[in-house]
Scaffold this motif. Structure first.
Motif, mmCIF file in Angstrom:
data_model
loop_
_atom_site.group_PDB
_atom_site.id
_atom_site.type_symbol
_atom_site.label_atom_id
_atom_site.label_comp_id
_atom_site.label_asym_id
_atom_site.label_seq_id
_atom_site.Cartn_x
_atom_site.Cartn_y
_atom_site.Cartn_z
ATOM 1 N N PHE A 170 0.835 -1.196 0.000
ATOM 2 C CA PHE A 170 0.000 0.000 0.000
ATOM 3 C C PHE A 170 0.874 1.252 0.000
ATOM 4 O O PHE A 170 0.576 2.238 -0.677
ATOM 5 C CB PHE A 170 -0.928 -0.009 1.221
ATOM 6 C CG PHE A 170 -2.236 0.684 0.986
ATOM 7 C CD1 PHE A 170 -3.292 0.027 0.378
ATOM 8 C CD2 PHE A 170 -2.413 2.006 1.354
ATOM 9 C CE1 PHE A 170 -4.497 0.664 0.143
ATOM 10 C CE2 PHE A 170 -3.613 2.657 1.130
ATOM 11 C CZ PHE A 170 -4.660 1.986 0.523
ATOM 12 N N TRP A 226 -14.602 4.489 -3.066
ATOM 13 C CA TRP A 226 -14.186 3.171 -3.547
ATOM 14 C C TRP A 226 -14.894 2.096 -2.722
ATOM 15 O O TRP A 226 -14.454 1.702 -1.662
ATOM 16 C CB TRP A 226 -12.673 3.014 -3.451
ATOM 17 C CG TRP A 226 -12.176 1.731 -4.060
ATOM 18 C CD1 TRP A 226 -11.710 0.629 -3.399
ATOM 19 C CD2 TRP A 226 -12.116 1.410 -5.453
ATOM 20 N NE1 TRP A 226 -11.364 -0.352 -4.291
ATOM 21 C CE2 TRP A 226 -11.597 0.097 -5.568
ATOM 22 C CE3 TRP A 226 -12.458 2.107 -6.620
ATOM 23 C CZ2 TRP A 226 -11.407 -0.527 -6.795
ATOM 24 C CZ3 TRP A 226 -12.264 1.487 -7.845
ATOM 25 C CH2 TRP A 226 -11.740 0.188 -7.919
ATOM 26 N N PHE A 277 -10.402 -1.324 1.351
ATOM 27 C CA PHE A 277 -9.544 -2.259 0.631
ATOM 28 C C PHE A 277 -9.403 -3.527 1.473
ATOM 29 O O PHE A 277 -9.163 -3.451 2.679
ATOM 30 C CB PHE A 277 -8.168 -1.646 0.376
ATOM 31 C CG PHE A 277 -8.207 -0.443 -0.523
ATOM 32 C CD1 PHE A 277 -8.114 -0.587 -1.900
ATOM 33 C CD2 PHE A 277 -8.346 0.832 0.005
ATOM 34 C CE1 PHE A 277 -8.156 0.524 -2.737
ATOM 35 C CE2 PHE A 277 -8.388 1.949 -0.817
ATOM 36 C CZ PHE A 277 -8.297 1.791 -2.195
ATOM 37 N N LEU A 295 -7.899 -0.116 5.165
ATOM 38 C CA LEU A 295 -7.124 -1.096 4.408
ATOM 39 C C LEU A 295 -6.929 -2.372 5.220
ATOM 40 O O LEU A 295 -7.106 -2.377 6.435
ATOM 41 C CB LEU A 295 -5.780 -0.508 3.967
ATOM 42 C CG LEU A 295 -4.804 -0.034 5.048
ATOM 43 C CD1 LEU A 295 -3.808 -1.131 5.383
ATOM 44 C CD2 LEU A 295 -4.060 1.203 4.587
ATOM 45 N N ASP A 312 -7.311 -8.145 -1.901
ATOM 46 C CA ASP A 312 -7.370 -7.313 -3.109
ATOM 47 C C ASP A 312 -6.062 -7.405 -3.889
ATOM 48 O O ASP A 312 -4.974 -7.369 -3.307
ATOM 49 C CB ASP A 312 -7.633 -5.846 -2.746
ATOM 50 C CG ASP A 312 -9.100 -5.562 -2.475
ATOM 51 O OD1 ASP A 312 -9.939 -6.416 -2.814
ATOM 52 O OD2 ASP A 312 -9.400 -4.486 -1.920
ATOM 53 N N ILE A 367 -6.089 -2.293 -5.993
ATOM 54 C CA ILE A 367 -5.743 -1.275 -4.992
ATOM 55 C C ILE A 367 -5.314 0.019 -5.679
ATOM 56 O O ILE A 367 -5.731 1.114 -5.294
ATOM 57 C CB ILE A 367 -4.626 -1.786 -4.062
ATOM 58 C CG1 ILE A 367 -5.119 -2.990 -3.251
ATOM 59 C CG2 ILE A 367 -4.159 -0.675 -3.119
ATOM 60 C CD1 ILE A 367 -4.038 -3.648 -2.412
ATOM 61 N N GLY A 380 -8.245 1.825 -7.024
ATOM 62 C CA GLY A 380 -9.007 2.438 -5.940
ATOM 63 C C GLY A 380 -8.362 3.716 -5.434
ATOM 64 O O GLY A 380 -9.046 4.718 -5.190
#
Length: 229
Positions: free
Chosen positions: A28, A131, A109, A88, A113, A118, A121
């Motif tokens: 991320f 999202w 998220f 997330l 995913d 990701i 999004g």
């Protein structure tokens, strides 16, 4: 000159200045950087809200344990202007997307995913969109529409002479139809092969012509327009 945006990742795994505590956080982190974010890591602590003073554009909360829920609740109860809150590493079960959306969360998220999902999004949220799963967006829209129909003072002012197809162009009607299906700006742009900025321009024009203030009112307007056609 590109203006750098700031994102803060809150995770209980951040200890002793560890930069990238888990593989999912590392992924991320790298995707936010790829979207031109200046990323900062902070330890998740429901008692420490100092990161809000950083005026971050996005605050990403690692939903790996119950402490995360307490932090989210506390942030949403604050009266100050909030950044975009993103969840997330959400588990497949235990997250109510509908509740999250209604509370003002910008996106969710999940732990499984894919990287490309990701990234898509993050780009959508950066463009000012939400999202969530399409089913969630449709459910919330349906609830808001039902509420609007029961409260006359939140309905747009309908001009009977405007209830004809000539009010909107063919392209604008196509966009209205996609909005009614829950499509966000990026999805509309992809389907019509135009830019997101062009979509925003069309939607602004549609709001001006129909005197609607938001998408819910626009959907109500379009239904009434179709029935009177």
């Amino acid at each position: 000159m590109m203006v750098s945006k700031t994102a803060v990742i809150l995770s209980p795994h951040v200890e002793n200045g560890a930069k990238l505590p888990t593989q999912s956080i590392e992924q991320f982190y790298s995707l936010l950087e790829a979207c031109s974010f200046n990323v900062q890591l902070r330890k998740l602590d429901s008692e420490d809200m100092s990161y809000l003073a950083l005026k971050a554009d996005i605050v990403c909360i690692d939903m790996c344990n119950n402490h995360s829920n307490a932090t989210v609740d506390k942030i949403l109860r604050m009266e100050t202007r909030l950044p975009s809150i993103v969840l997330l590493n959400a588990p497949g079960k235990g997250i109510c997307e509908k509740k999250a959306l209604m509370q003002g969360i910008k996106g969710v998220f999940y732990t499984d995913d894919r990287r490309d999902i990701i990234l898509k999004g993050i780009e959508s949220i950066t463009n000012g969109e939400s999202w969530f799963k399409r089913a969630t967006l449709n459910a919330v829209l349906n609830d808001l529409m039902a509420s609007s129909l029961q409260t006359t003072n939140v309905l747009p002012e309908i001009n009977p002479s405007a209830m004809v197809d000539s009010v909107l162009t063919k392209r604008e009607w196509m966009i209205v139809s996609l909005v009614a299906k829950g499509a966000q700006n990026q999805e509309i742009a992809n389907q019509l092969h135009i830019s997101v900025n062009t979509v925003k321009t069309h939607i602004y024009s549609i709001f001006r012509k129909t005197k609607c203030r938001n998408r819910v009112e626009l959907i109500t307007w379009s239904q009434m327009a179709r029935m009177s056609a």
